[in-house]
Design a protein around this motif. Sequence first.
Motif, PDB file in Angstrom:
ATOM      1  N   HIS A   1     -18.580 -37.455 -15.662  1.00 20.62           N
ATOM      2  CA  HIS A   1     -19.378 -36.358 -15.094  1.00 20.62           C
ATOM      3  C   HIS A   1     -20.419 -36.897 -14.114  1.00 20.62           C
ATOM      4  O   HIS A   1     -20.581 -36.377 -13.000  1.00 20.62           O
TER       5      HIS A   1
ATOM      6  N   PRO B   1     -17.013 -29.971  -7.038  1.00 19.90           N
ATOM      7  CA  PRO B   1     -16.960 -28.803  -7.926  1.00 19.90           C
ATOM      8  C   PRO B   1     -15.641 -28.633  -8.693  1.00 19.90           C
ATOM      9  O   PRO B   1     -15.649 -28.271  -9.868  1.00 19.90           O
ATOM     10  N   THR B   2     -14.502 -28.876  -8.049  1.00 20.41           N
ATOM     11  CA  THR B   2     -13.222 -28.718  -8.757  1.00 20.41           C
ATOM     12  C   THR B   2     -13.093 -29.744  -9.875  1.00 20.41           C
ATOM     13  O   THR B   2     -12.663 -29.427 -10.997  1.00 20.41           O
TER      14      THR B   2
ATOM     15  N   ARG C   1     -15.215 -28.748 -12.796  1.00 22.50           N
ATOM     16  CA  ARG C   1     -14.589 -27.709 -13.621  1.00 22.50           C
ATOM     17  C   ARG C   1     -13.485 -28.309 -14.504  1.00 22.50           C
ATOM     18  O   ARG C   1     -13.370 -27.978 -15.690  1.00 22.50           O
TER      19      ARG C   1
ATOM     20  N   ALA D   1     -14.920 -30.333 -17.310  1.00 20.46           N
ATOM     21  CA  ALA D   1     -15.522 -29.456 -18.325  1.00 20.46           C
ATOM     22  C   ALA D   1     -14.469 -28.890 -19.279  1.00 20.46           C
ATOM     23  O   ALA D   1     -14.778 -28.529 -20.417  1.00 20.46           O
ATOM     24  N   SER D   2     -13.208 -28.838 -18.800  1.00 18.08           N
ATOM     25  CA  SER D   2     -12.143 -28.300 -19.660  1.00 18.08           C
ATOM     26  C   SER D   2     -11.560 -29.354 -20.603  1.00 18.08           C
ATOM     27  O   SER D   2     -10.879 -29.011 -21.571  1.00 18.08           O
TER      28      SER D   2
ATOM     29  N   CYS E   1      -4.307 -31.331 -15.525  1.00 19.18           N
ATOM     30  CA  CYS E   1      -5.730 -31.551 -15.284  1.00 19.18           C
ATOM     31  C   CYS E   1      -5.963 -32.928 -14.658  1.00 19.18           C
ATOM     32  O   CYS E   1      -6.653 -33.062 -13.643  1.00 19.18           O
TER      33      CYS E   1
END
Length: 708
Positions: free
Chosen positions: A295, A302-303, A306, A309-310, A376
């Motif tokens: 992180h 931004p992508t 996200r 975060a998943s 991902c």
Amino acid sequence: MLDNALKSDIQDAYRRVVEKLELTPRYGQRLMIAEIARTLGDIESDSEGKRTSDSHVCVLEAGTGTGKTLAYLIAALPIAKARGKRLVISTATVALQEQVLNQDLPALASHSGIAFRYALAKGRGRYVCVAKLDQVLEGAEPNPTFSLFEQSLHTQSSDFNVLATDMAEAYGQGEWQGDRDNWPVAIDDAHWRRLTVDHRQCTGRRCGHFGACAFFRSRRELENADIIVANHDLVLADLALGGGAILPDPADCIFVFDEGHHLPDKALSHFAHRFAVHGCLRWLKTLKSSLTDLHQALAVQPTIARLLASLPEVIQTLEPVLGDVFSVGHQIAGRPNGLADEESTLQSRFEKGQVPDALCEQAQQLLVMFATLSRCLESISEILRESLDPDKQTGLDREQAETWLPLVALLHGRALEAHALWQAFSEQDAANNPPSARWLTLSRVGGEPEIEFSASPVSAAHTLAKHLWGRCYGAVVTSATLTALGRFERIQERAGLANRYRYQALPSPFDYANAVLRVPKEATDPSDRDAHENAIAQFVTQLSDKEAALVLFSSRAQLRAVEKSLPAAIKERVLAQDALPKRELIERHRAAVDKGKGSIIFGLASFAEGIDLPGDYLTHVVITRLPFAVPDDPVGATLAEWIESQGGNPFMRISVPDASIKLVQACGRLIRKESDRGTITLLDRRVITRRYGQALLDALPPFRREIQ
């Protein structure tokens, strides 16, 4: 059709090489040249050079002494050049690859009158990554999450730093080409893993070191080569990547598969999948603990923010299911509490490849979860790659992208491997088609219990037919042993070779009447193990003290038992495979023969193929037992079950043909040159008492026979 100019080029090249090297022209060799030229010359193409005909493959059995390498090079090279195609020579062993590179091609270049360039093709993992080497020299610490894969690489070592410094200096000065195999001393695997990358980790043209890259330098050499020397593993790896990733596109290649009988087994191993549960849990745990660092480094994009975060939820969902599958696997194997103290491993195969419902449900869950994780990580990898391109604006710093891409790409690869395994466990096999073999293995890793799930097709025929024979411009498959029981059906079935292709067994230059095949009265039925071992021991004891013999065993236990039972005087002449490395054993055997002493090699299956002891170095081959392989490995056992379920006889369809090939190979150890002579003794009476025995004898070369 092959035009007259090309015919003349091939004939002239052959005549020159034979004259300059003072070779004896051989009928089988000339026949092989003609057959290859006819097959490749008859290939029809459209205006863009794409093949439009489908009789573009020839399968040629050519025994030792035929001169296969010279034949296929002289026949195929002029046609490949005339058609604008690349000639890819693929071997199964390093020894043959070195012979082609260091002897056959230089001789052809010097004497044939054909101008051509050649290069050796190797996978990316055989070359140093200059970017990684540079990071080491700058003192950059390896990313902490790499501890997950390379525990031993966690800390810098003085040995490693010295190695990296020496490599950088040698590479920079042009004294070393970055090839692991050409470094003057052996390189520790753990050290090498820090200095190389796989295709997912490599950033290609976006890498700041692309111009100096060892792998891409070698690729540029391949682009200029008329002949590319590779091996079966590399060809199959390229096909698995879609073709054209390492080697040229198959449609632009004429392949020659020397030692072609190895191709089906090599293909099977490439299409198999494995998954170790605790191994996966360890890398998931480390990934989870490293999310904070990821992180901090990458969430400015931004992508990626996200996607990162998943990940906690994906990992949190995966871990308990992996725990469950670990328990279910142990229950299925009959070891709910793990292996017993005296057990080191335990393998449990699923009959007919059918997975129990409880495990199948878990496999379907894991399939979905690893698909999510793969997507991902793939998305993060793609953004990191784009961030290396100066023309792309991703909002991410190039340096951060370069630092983290190798790790994310490696994780992506692990997730894809897991996905492939669980897909194989969750899908249904097509009706009337051979099933996949599926099994699990319990073991201990570092003292901790582990369970590994495995899946493999039982036949590579469909894959080879579609991705290799169906796509290549042309191909030649050759070996000394391609027929089984005198027919080509077995290699056709295993390698997906169509009936419409050309098949021919070429005549040998050897006079096999110089050898005697004996089945003596001492031969017994191996089903009586004690009697058989005694018969072998007695026979070996009777060998003359000047004998240069090779005694081939089908089991290590029997080899040891016979050796142990021999008198001390005989034991002194025995060189057992178990006791010495293969090369040293052969050297000692040769030295003993050179001194006029007898020497007896005790060997297993690997000594029945590939060893070369011509002349006085080998005058007697003793085959203790017909080389039937028991189909107890998961792949062979599943295939046998399927054949039986279709009303077939797996013994006659698999075991006997395969034994025929191995018996021919074993007998082939004796006659290596035209002047060789000697005796082959078979100590298995089944060859004259069982109905399949005559078929096995008929498939052998025409030795003189003494059957008692």
